[in-house]
Design a protein around this motif. Structure first.
Motif, short mmCIF file in Angstrom:
data_model
loop_
_atom_site.label_atom_id
_atom_site.label_comp_id
_atom_site.label_asym_id
_atom_site.label_seq_id
_atom_site.Cartn_x
_atom_site.Cartn_y
_atom_site.Cartn_z
N ALA A 187 2.84 -5.90 2.26
CA ALA A 187 3.40 -4.92 0.71
C ALA A 187 2.52 -5.23 -0.45
N VAL A 188 2.48 -6.74 -0.52
CA VAL A 188 1.21 -7.15 -1.92
C VAL A 188 -0.19 -7.12 -1.33
N ALA A 189 -0.47 -6.49 -0.80
CA ALA A 189 -1.80 -5.76 -0.62
C ALA A 189 -1.27 -4.58 -0.32
N TYR A 190 -1.04 -4.01 0.12
CA TYR A 190 -0.56 -2.53 0.38
C TYR A 190 -0.68 -1.67 -1.42
N VAL A 191 -0.16 -2.93 -1.81
CA VAL A 191 0.37 -2.92 -3.67
C VAL A 191 -1.26 -2.81 -3.98
N LEU A 192 -2.05 -3.92 -3.61
CA LEU A 192 -3.15 -3.92 -4.49
C LEU A 192 -4.21 -3.24 -4.03
N VAL A 193 -4.02 -2.68 -2.88
CA VAL A 193 -5.12 -1.70 -2.35
C VAL A 193 -4.98 -0.08 -3.64
N ILE A 194 -3.59 0.18 -3.61
CA ILE A 194 -3.09 1.17 -4.26
C ILE A 194 -3.87 1.32 -5.52
N LEU A 195 -3.50 -0.34 -6.50
CA LEU A 195 -4.16 -0.03 -7.85
C LEU A 195 -5.57 -0.21 -8.31
N PHE A 196 -6.18 -1.03 -6.83
CA PHE A 196 -7.80 -0.71 -6.80
C PHE A 196 -8.41 0.27 -5.82
N ALA A 197 -7.67 0.69 -5.48
CA ALA A 197 -9.04 1.94 -4.62
C ALA A 197 -7.91 3.06 -4.71
N VAL A 198 -7.20 3.03 -4.06
CA VAL A 198 -6.44 4.70 -4.36
C VAL A 198 -6.56 5.18 -5.79
N ILE A 199 -5.84 4.86 -7.09
CA ILE A 199 -5.99 4.93 -7.99
C ILE A 199 -7.58 5.11 -9.23
N PRO A 200 -8.57 4.50 -8.75
CA PRO A 200 -10.04 4.65 -9.10
C PRO A 200 -10.45 5.95 -8.03
N VAL A 201 -9.98 6.42 -6.80
CA VAL A 201 -10.24 7.57 -6.63
C VAL A 201 -9.94 8.89 -7.22
N LEU A 202 -8.33 9.17 -7.55
CA LEU A 202 -7.54 9.80 -7.57
C LEU A 202 -8.67 9.78 -9.30
N LEU A 203 -8.68 8.76 -10.01
CA LEU A 203 -9.83 8.82 -11.49
C LEU A 203 -11.23 9.53 -11.06
N THR A 204 -11.77 9.14 -10.53
CA THR A 204 -13.37 9.74 -9.81
C THR A 204 -13.11 10.60 -9.59
N GLY A 205 -12.24 11.65 -8.36
CA GLY A 205 -12.50 11.99 -8.58
C GLY A 205 -11.47 13.92 -9.37
N ILE A 206 -11.37 12.74 -10.57
CA ILE A 206 -10.59 13.87 -11.57
C ILE A 206 -11.55 14.34 -12.51
N ILE A 207 -12.46 12.89 -12.40
CA ILE A 207 -13.46 12.89 -13.42
C ILE A 207 -14.78 13.72 -13.22
N MET A 208 -14.85 14.18 -11.99
CA MET A 208 -16.04 14.61 -10.85
C MET A 208 -16.27 16.17 -10.85
N ALA A 209 -14.58 16.65 -10.23
CA ALA A 209 -14.19 17.37 -9.74
C ALA A 209 -12.72 18.48 -10.65
N GLY A 210 -12.18 17.47 -10.65
CA GLY A 210 -11.29 17.96 -11.58
C GLY A 210 -10.11 18.07 -10.10
N ASN A 211 -9.34 18.86 -9.52
CA ASN A 211 -8.71 19.42 -7.97
C ASN A 211 -9.20 20.62 -7.79
N THR A 212 -10.74 21.22 -8.39
CA THR A 212 -11.25 22.43 -7.12
C THR A 212 -10.89 21.73 -5.57
N ALA A 213 -10.63 22.70 -5.33
CA ALA A 213 -10.38 23.03 -3.69
C ALA A 213 -9.02 21.52 -3.22
N GLN A 214 -8.42 21.66 -4.31
CA GLN A 214 -7.34 19.97 -3.56
C GLN A 214 -8.04 19.05 -3.39
N ILE A 215 -9.54 18.81 -3.98
CA ILE A 215 -10.47 18.36 -3.37
C ILE A 215 -9.94 16.45 -3.63
N THR A 216 -9.70 16.32 -5.47
CA THR A 216 -8.53 14.95 -5.32
C THR A 216 -7.69 14.35 -5.00
#
Length: 238
Positions: A100-129
């Protein structure tokens, strides 16, 4: 889940040199996204490629490797895990807490950055983000289980895991047809593909198969780690 073990593990992970890697890797992705946005090079195809190649295929497995091996590997190496094993805590509870700790760290440092990257680059065009965010989210659970189990099995978990990520997931998982079907990356990409209309996002694995494999491998990883911890306590007693 044991709150005390979770708190100690979080403190250890965020207080070590691993914390620099946990922060550094997503920062590189975000800087890349910002640079592409500023230079107006952020069409849908480019955004999909960045999210897949750098987010799903590279950032996610590397972050999961750091987190999954870090939450339990060092304790096994220096013998501190035996202190936990002497307590009346079921082995599955220990493993699930570490996972659970490992997964929370993955969410904080991988999932959220991917979300922010998608928002920065494409918003949510075609639900890509949102699609890539969910893909990374489900893939992160499986990667975490694999690397926690690997850390329990081997003292060379980081080296073995890095070889697995670089050769199987990043190299063969992208280019070898046979390896794609046995790649966590492709399973997560299948989930992503089902959630977006973006044409560049294509998986070679059918969605029902991908979901079944994600669940199966995650469960097997957690179960195997629990069994291995039991053998560690027996070996120590002998």
């Amino acid at each position: 889940m044991n709150p005390t073990i979770a708190m100690i593990t979080f403190r250890a992970m965020l207080g070590r040199r691993r914390a620099l890697l946990l922060l550094g890797l997503p920062l590189i992705l975000l800087v890349l996204a910002a640079a592409l946005r500023i230079t107006d090079y952020h069409d849908l195809d480019t955004s999909a490629n960045v999210l897949q190649r750098f987010g799903l295929a590279t950032l996610l497995p590397l972050l999961a490797l750091i987190a999954g091996t870090g939450v339990i590997g060092p304790e096994i190496d220096d013998g501190q895990i035996m202190y936990i094993l002497t307590k009346p805590i079921p082995r599955p509870v220990i493993v699930m807490t570490k996972l659970a700790v490992a997964y929370v760290l993955v969410i904080l440092f991988a999932v959220i950055p991917v979300l922010l990257t998608g928002i920065i680059m494409a918003g949510n065009t075609a639900q890509i983000t949102s699609a890539f965010t969910i893909g990374v989210l489900v893939g992160g659970a499986t990667y975490s289980a694999i690397f926690v189990a690997l850390a329990v099995v081997s003292r060379n978990a980081v080296a073995i895991g890095l070889l697995y990520v670089l050769v199987w997931e990043i190299l063969l998982g992208n280019f070898a047809p046979g390896a794609k079907s046995a790649s966590v990356q492709q399973w997560a990409l299948s989930v992503t593909d089902a959630l977006t209309e973006a044409s560049p996002v294509k998986s070679t694995v059918d969605l029902p198969v991908a979901i079944g494999l994600l669940v199966l491998v995650t469960a097997l990883g957690a179960s195997f780690a629990s069994m291995r911890l039991r053998s560690l306590s027996v070996a120590s007693a002998e």
